[in-house]
Enzyme design. Structure first.
Site, mmCIF file in Angstrom:
data_model
loop_
_atom_site.group_PDB
_atom_site.id
_atom_site.type_symbol
_atom_site.label_atom_id
_atom_site.label_comp_id
_atom_site.label_asym_id
_atom_site.label_seq_id
_atom_site.Cartn_x
_atom_site.Cartn_y
_atom_site.Cartn_z
ATOM 1 N N LYS A 79 1.318 -1.438 0.703
ATOM 2 C CA LYS A 79 -0.521 -0.211 0.070
ATOM 3 C C LYS A 79 0.797 1.021 -0.205
ATOM 4 O O LYS A 79 2.055 1.075 0.865
ATOM 5 C CB LYS A 79 -0.980 0.231 0.822
ATOM 6 N N SER A 154 -9.721 1.926 2.941
ATOM 7 C CA SER A 154 -8.858 3.049 2.225
ATOM 8 C C SER A 154 -7.488 1.605 1.152
ATOM 9 O O SER A 154 -6.782 2.160 0.212
ATOM 10 C CB SER A 154 -8.393 3.508 3.001
ATOM 11 N N SER A 178 -9.772 -0.370 6.813
ATOM 12 C CA SER A 178 -9.364 0.110 5.401
ATOM 13 C C SER A 178 -9.032 -1.402 5.169
ATOM 14 O O SER A 178 -8.173 -1.435 3.853
ATOM 15 C CB SER A 178 -8.304 0.694 5.830
#
Lengths: 490, 98
Positions: A79, A154, A178
């Site tokens: 990420k 996210s 997330s």
């Protein structure tokens, strides 16, 4: 069977046996990326050449017997809020569009030391603020199951990349759901560990007291091995916890006998989509058949979790994002008059709308006159919510619940109504407030063909029991109405 | 509850947040903030009188290390690589003291 159909652990085993090489694995994943990335946009940055070079080096060390780790030679994605030395790290923001960190996050460093090969950085909501990956300054990611839908967020890029086989596993971060929510939307397995288990060193901070880095994988075994690799005390993170029981991959038995599992009755009331509710109860039935003891109970204060979460997360964000001032790194406005004007203009131009919204809310709730009424009130609520969980775990080993109230929404639907988007975190945020481990496992799909996830919530440091239950539940996937195999996951 | 945040308060929040918003943005942000605060007011239903605010979930506190300098391996120039403006091994900023 294609190489990319294997799980991370299966691939690692094949490489060790000499039946595949790390370079072949990277090339297989790059082929998937070439085919799908244009329509999905799971990555912000892809480092194809660097990945091939790294794979060559890793392969040599595997052949020499220097790298014995189960993930040696396995391609991964990271990420884009985790710093990676020499590789651009944007956090999904214009603010960090050209930022190249001088060091790697501890979790990334540990995986690379084990021989995992990083392919690139995945898309995310700007500064992890969002639940759909649509607030990214680099454009939205699409759900690999149906590109008209969001992947969740996210960590939407990481989950989409795993679901689309554009990597074998990925790292995400979870501040209010997330990792778990996009895992559910994309039909992959995601694990947010107990607070303090994984070092946050090198994670670009959003809500420091809530967030943890965790694995996103194709199955429970992969997640257990990844988590084991990245867990452990790190003096570089002052909230890191010294715990010895991080040999998570050793506990995977199919046995759910005697596990006491609580189902929060109030999670199944208003606002939960029928198909999602049915799927979760179907998962519960399967665990019961395996010998688990299931019981419904009332988990109190659930309706206070989201307001408390948004106060705390925004307050911490307003403080954490104070570092972006256009001086040492990041975006600086072209024209300004004096220092303070430079700060203000750089920040106003560098941050997107949702980020500014949360910084303003955070600044407001921390300001003199409101601090007590909002910020301290939220922290007291957090204490009460933790108490509710403590009470539940006196009776149960874990809690079984939905991950999100519904399956993935269509692209463009959520940003119009931020409050509605926030409400989709209702089953996940309290886990962060209480610092607990939570795992999202795919369990069937709805009529639209979108994946449904079930969540297992454990007591603090209860990862092993959680993994054991998840592993047992996963065995039922093959018999559950629409298995992940049918969905093309494996 | 309408207009609970005055334009003045909005401006103050903007100063604390170090954001310069156009009047239009300020109006919109004020509306969003109001909506959020109305929702957050739900917390007032809870009696928290004798409850200690919980800053961290686990009692890990006072995590100190010895105050020793540890040179960064990458060196000074690597740190400066990300600077928007630099000169002679230093960050350049607008004049701060008149």
């Amino acid at each position: 069977m294609k190489l990319t159909d294997l799980t991370a652990v299966e691939l690692g085993r094949k490489i060790k046996k000499g039946e595949a090489t790390a370079v072949e694995a990277v090339e297989a994943v790059l082929a998937e990326i070439k085919e799908k990335e244009e329509s999905l946009h799971a990555y912000i940055t892809i480092e194809a050449e660097k990945a091939v070079e790294k794979a060559k080096a890793v392969q040599k060390r595997i052949e020499k017997g220097e790298l014995l780790h189960p993930l040696a030679g396995v391609p991964m994605a990271v990420k884009d809020n985790l710093c990676t030395e020499g590789i651009r790290t944007t956090c999904g923001s214009r603010m960090l569009e050209g930022f190249v960190p001088g060091y790697s996050a501890e979790a990334v460093r540990r995986l690379e030391a084990a021989g995992a090969v990083m392919l690139g950085k995945t898309n995310m909501d700007e500064f992890a603020m969002g639940s759909t990956t649509e607030t990214s300054a680099f454009g939205a990611t699409k759900n690999p199951r149906n590109t008209e839908y969001v992947p969740g967020g996210s960590s939407g890029g990481s989950c989409a990349a795993v679901a689309a086989k554009e990597c074998f596993f990925a790292l995400g971060s979870d501040t209010g759901g997330s990792i778990r929510q996009p895992s559910a939307y994309c039909g992959v397995t995601g694990f947010k560990p107990t607070y303090g288990t994984v070092s946050r060193y090198g994670l670009i901070a959003y809500g420091s007291s809530l967030e943890q880095i965790g694995p996103i994988g194709k199955d429970v075994r992969d997640c257990s091995v990844i988590l084991e690799t990245i867990s452990g005390y790190d003096e570089k993170d002052s909230t890191s916890i010294k715990r010895e029981d991080t040999d998570f991959s050793t506990v995977l038995t199919k046995d759910a006998k005697g596990l006491r599992i609580g189902i929060p009755r109030n999670y199944f009331s208003e606002g939960l989509d029928d198909e999602v509710g049915e799927a979760v109860l179907d998962g519960a039935r399967f665990l019961k058949e395996q010998g688990a003891v299931l019981e419904e109970f009332d988990l109190g204060l659930t309706e206070y979790a989201i307001p408390a979460y948004y106060v705390i997360a925004s307050a911490e964000a307003s403080s954490n994002l104070g570092r972006f001032d256009g001086v040492k790194y990041g975006y600086r406005a072209m024209e300004y008059e004096g220092l303070h004007n430079m700060y203000k203009k750089s920040r106003s131009q560098g941050f997107g709308k949702e980020v500014k919204r949360r910084i303003l809310l955070g600044s407001f709730v921390l300001s003199a006159g409101y601090y007590e009424a909002y910020y301290l009130k939220a922290l007291k609520t957090k204490a009460l919510i933790k108490r509710e969980f403590d009470r539940a775990f006196e009776r149960y080993d874990m809690i079984l619940s939905p991950v999100a109230p519904a399956t993935a929404p269509r692209l463009g639907e959520s940003l119009k109504e931020p409050l509605k988007m926030y409400l989709s975190d209702v089953y996940t945020v309290s886990v962060n407030l209480a610092g607990l481990p939570g795992l999202s496992l795919p369990w069937g799909q709805d009529k639209k063909g979108l994946p449904i996830g079930v969540q297992l919530i454990g007591n603090a440091f209860g990862e092993k029991k959680l993994l054991q239950a998840a592993y047992a539940l996963e065995q039922g996937l093959s018999i559950c109405t629409k298995s992940s195999a049918e969905m093309g996951l494996r | 509850m309408a207009n609970r945040i005055s334009a003045g308060e909005m401006e103050y929040a903007g100063i604390l947040a170090k954001l310069s918003l156009t009047p239009e943005e300020q109006k919109e942000a004020g509306k969003d903030l109001e909506q959020m605060l109305n929702y957050i007011d739900k917390l007032n239903e809870l009696n928290t009188e004798d409850i200690e605010p919980m800053f961290h979930v686990f009692p890990v506190c006072n995590v100190f290390r010895n105050d020793e300098a540890r040179p960064y391996e990458g060196g000074r120039n690597k740190i400066l690589e990300n600077a928007p403006e630099k000169r002679e091994g230093r960050f350049v900023v607008p004049k701060t003291v008149e």
